[in-house]
Scaffold this motif. Structure first.
Motif, mmCIF file in Angstrom:
data_model
loop_
_atom_site.group_PDB
_atom_site.id
_atom_site.type_symbol
_atom_site.label_atom_id
_atom_site.label_comp_id
_atom_site.label_asym_id
_atom_site.label_seq_id
_atom_site.Cartn_x
_atom_site.Cartn_y
_atom_site.Cartn_z
ATOM 1 N N TYR A 216 76.316 -15.491 64.806
ATOM 2 C CA TYR A 216 74.906 -15.255 64.506
ATOM 3 C C TYR A 216 74.099 -16.457 64.988
ATOM 4 C CZ TYR A 216 76.496 -18.116 60.594
ATOM 5 O OH TYR A 216 77.079 -19.100 59.846
ATOM 6 N N GLY A 217 72.793 -16.342 64.919
ATOM 7 C CA GLY A 217 71.904 -17.426 65.337
ATOM 8 C C GLY A 217 70.524 -16.860 65.620
ATOM 9 N N PRO A 218 69.697 -17.591 66.353
ATOM 10 C CA PRO A 218 68.361 -17.088 66.695
ATOM 11 C C PRO A 218 68.447 -15.745 67.431
ATOM 12 C CG PRO A 218 68.538 -19.427 67.176
ATOM 13 C CD PRO A 218 69.918 -18.964 66.847
ATOM 14 N N LYS A 219 67.347 -14.971 67.350
ATOM 15 C CA LYS A 219 67.334 -13.629 67.938
ATOM 16 C C LYS A 219 66.128 -13.464 68.857
ATOM 17 C CE LYS A 219 69.157 -11.622 63.601
ATOM 18 N NZ LYS A 219 70.449 -11.141 64.046
ATOM 19 N N LEU A 220 66.365 -12.932 70.054
ATOM 20 C CA LEU A 220 65.274 -12.534 70.942
ATOM 21 C C LEU A 220 64.855 -11.125 70.531
ATOM 22 C CD1 LEU A 220 63.496 -12.900 73.494
ATOM 23 C CD2 LEU A 220 65.390 -11.903 74.810
ATOM 24 N N ILE A 221 63.611 -10.983 70.080
ATOM 25 C CA ILE A 221 63.133 -9.681 69.616
ATOM 26 C C ILE A 221 61.948 -9.205 70.465
ATOM 27 C CG2 ILE A 221 63.977 -9.817 67.235
ATOM 28 C CD1 ILE A 221 60.367 -10.591 67.729
ATOM 29 N N ARG A 222 61.784 -7.890 70.491
ATOM 30 C CA ARG A 222 60.657 -7.263 71.198
ATOM 31 C C ARG A 222 60.229 -6.038 70.403
ATOM 32 N NH1 ARG A 222 62.798 -2.659 73.104
ATOM 33 N NH2 ARG A 222 64.970 -2.651 73.789
ATOM 34 N N ARG A 223 59.066 -5.497 70.747
ATOM 35 C CA ARG A 223 58.651 -4.242 70.127
ATOM 36 C C ARG A 223 59.557 -3.116 70.619
ATOM 37 N NH1 ARG A 223 52.202 -3.958 70.517
ATOM 38 N NH2 ARG A 223 52.808 -2.203 71.815
ATOM 39 N N GLU B 77 54.427 -12.281 64.585
ATOM 40 C CA GLU B 77 53.127 -11.618 64.706
ATOM 41 C C GLU B 77 52.664 -11.563 66.161
ATOM 42 O OE1 GLU B 77 49.820 -9.560 64.256
ATOM 43 O OE2 GLU B 77 51.413 -9.778 62.760
ATOM 44 N N ALA B 78 52.988 -12.592 66.944
ATOM 45 C CA ALA B 78 52.600 -12.597 68.360
ATOM 46 C C ALA B 78 53.293 -11.461 69.117
ATOM 47 C CB ALA B 78 52.946 -13.946 68.993
ATOM 48 N N VAL B 79 54.523 -11.152 68.736
ATOM 49 C CA VAL B 79 55.244 -10.039 69.368
ATOM 50 C C VAL B 79 54.683 -8.703 68.881
ATOM 51 C CG1 VAL B 79 57.490 -8.966 69.764
ATOM 52 C CG2 VAL B 79 57.331 -11.447 69.572
ATOM 53 N N VAL B 80 54.462 -8.577 67.575
ATOM 54 C CA VAL B 80 53.912 -7.341 67.003
ATOM 55 C C VAL B 80 52.562 -7.006 67.632
ATOM 56 C CG1 VAL B 80 52.987 -6.277 64.906
ATOM 57 C CG2 VAL B 80 55.140 -7.552 64.806
ATOM 58 N N SER B 81 51.709 -8.004 67.802
ATOM 59 C CA SER B 81 50.346 -7.781 68.311
ATOM 60 C C SER B 81 50.298 -7.554 69.817
ATOM 61 C CB SER B 81 49.464 -8.984 67.961
ATOM 62 O OG SER B 81 49.865 -10.133 68.716
ATOM 63 N N GLY B 82 51.383 -7.886 70.518
ATOM 64 C CA GLY B 82 51.392 -7.738 71.966
ATOM 65 C C GLY B 82 50.896 -8.961 72.703
ATOM 66 N N GLU B 83 50.634 -10.038 71.978
ATOM 67 C CA GLU B 83 50.215 -11.281 72.628
ATOM 68 C C GLU B 83 51.288 -11.765 73.599
ATOM 69 O OE1 GLU B 83 49.318 -15.947 71.383
ATOM 70 O OE2 GLU B 83 49.307 -14.399 69.828
ATOM 71 N N PHE C 148 62.415 -9.021 59.571
ATOM 72 C CA PHE C 148 61.231 -8.989 60.429
ATOM 73 C C PHE C 148 60.668 -7.571 60.494
ATOM 74 C CE2 PHE C 148 65.138 -9.257 62.974
ATOM 75 C CZ PHE C 148 65.124 -8.048 63.658
ATOM 76 N N ASP C 149 59.478 -7.458 61.087
ATOM 77 C CA ASP C 149 58.725 -6.206 61.079
ATOM 78 C C ASP C 149 59.557 -5.044 61.635
ATOM 79 O OD1 ASP C 149 56.651 -4.206 62.393
ATOM 80 O OD2 ASP C 149 55.531 -5.415 60.951
ATOM 81 N N GLU C 150 59.412 -3.874 61.000
ATOM 82 C CA GLU C 150 60.230 -2.718 61.387
ATOM 83 C C GLU C 150 59.878 -2.171 62.767
ATOM 84 O OE1 GLU C 150 57.530 0.637 59.019
ATOM 85 O OE2 GLU C 150 59.455 -0.006 58.186
ATOM 86 N N SER C 151 58.747 -2.603 63.338
ATOM 87 C CA SER C 151 58.394 -2.164 64.695
ATOM 88 C C SER C 151 59.161 -2.939 65.770
ATOM 89 C CB SER C 151 56.892 -2.341 64.929
ATOM 90 O OG SER C 151 56.541 -3.724 64.975
ATOM 91 N N LEU C 152 59.909 -3.956 65.336
ATOM 92 C CA LEU C 152 60.618 -4.825 66.275
ATOM 93 C C LEU C 152 62.108 -4.522 66.286
ATOM 94 C CD1 LEU C 152 58.912 -8.207 65.302
ATOM 95 C CD2 LEU C 152 58.224 -6.605 67.099
#
Length: 288
Positions: free
Chosen positions: A83-90, A133-139, A153-157
């Motif tokens: 395990y460790g850090p995760k690269l996430i996207r929408r 939040e930057a990923v969720v918002s599309g920034e 983290f947010d369920e949209s990700l």
């Protein structure tokens, strides 16, 4: 005469956990006074390059940049094991080769491994608490979550790639993922540095022995950002018996990390981690 030692650490739960056994007076500090300073890990990395604090948490991936000014400590280490850090996207987002990604700092270990693996991506750096939040918002197109944010983290990700999987691909199987540790300024007298390392080792040991009691106190005093089962889960990952003192396998993993950095031109030569630890032989010779 008692000495005051500046002890700089990040505000994430495992750092707080490992140091507060000392702050709460559960450890014999041998007459030393510790001044706790809490800053985010990238700020600590930058301040370490300036030589600001006596003892500082750092990202392992930046240590070769400060090796002449700081020695590595054997304790309060964080490694990932599966395990460790995760690269996430929408979930509705497909990443292009030059995707824009939010990282928690240029000098973090996860950023080092990310840039090696995704050389065409366009990093932007921000506080790790703002990445989701930057990923969720599309920034940004994607972001690497660290610390407690990997647990919820947010369920949209969704997870695009685990940094653990990147590590295995780059370094080979069988090695834990080096993330962060502690460094101590070389300008401190050697006998004092040895004392400090031993006190910190004791602090991590006591924290593990009194984990339930310490967690209750940390939550009651609002010193951590997560609580209850999430806190226990996170500490089981990053503040365990494996954090007390560097093992032979962890040293091997660090050597591999520094070899990778050398191979990709991040520093001029590979380093052998053992050469940059505080020499224990000194105190053994004094006792003879």
């Amino acid at each position: 005469m008692p000495h005051t030692i500046q002890l700089a650490h990040s505000p994430d739960a495992d750092d707080i956990f490992m140091y507060y056994a000392i702050k709460f007076g559960w450890v014999d500090t041998k007459g030393y006074t510790f001044e706790n300073i809490g800053l985010d890990i990238e700020t600590l990395n930058i301040e370490a390059m300036k030589g600001t604090y006596d003892v500082s948490a750092i990202s392992f991936g930046m240590y070769p940049l400060i090796k002449e000014e700081y020695a590595l400590l054997r304790t309060a280490v964080s490694f990932g094991e599966g395990y460790g850090p995760k690269l996430i996207r929408r979930q509705d987002k497909q990443l292009k080769r030059n995707f824009k990604v939010a990282l928690s700092g240029k000098y973090t270990t996860n950023a080092m491994l990310f840039r090696i693996y995704y050389p065409e991506a366009r990093p932007v750096y921000m506080d790790f608490l703002e990445i989701e939040e930057a990923v969720v918002s599309g920034e940004v197109d994607a972001g690497v979550l660290i610390h407690e944010s990997i647990l919820n983290f947010d369920e949209s990700l969704e997870v695009e790639k685990e940094i653990w999987d990147i590590w295995v691909e780059l370094a080979g199987e069988g090695l834990p993922l080096p993330l962060g540790g502690m460094a101590i300024r070389r300008s401190l007298p050697l006998n004092r540095a040895i004392d400090v390392e031993n006190i910190l080792i004791d602090g991590v040991k006591v924290a593990n022995e009194k984990k339930d009691e310490l967690c209750t106190k940390l939550e009651a005093d609002n010193l951590v950002r997560i609580s209850d089962k999430l806190l226990t889960k996170y500490l089981d990952m990053y503040a365990s018996d494996e954090s007390v003192e560097l093992s032979a396998l962890q040293l091997k993993a660090l050597d591999r990390l520094y070899q990778l950095g050398f191979e990709h031109g991040l520093w001029e030569c590979p380093i052998k981690t053992e050469d940059y630890l505080i020499p224990k032989e000194y105190s053994e010779l004094r006792e003879q």
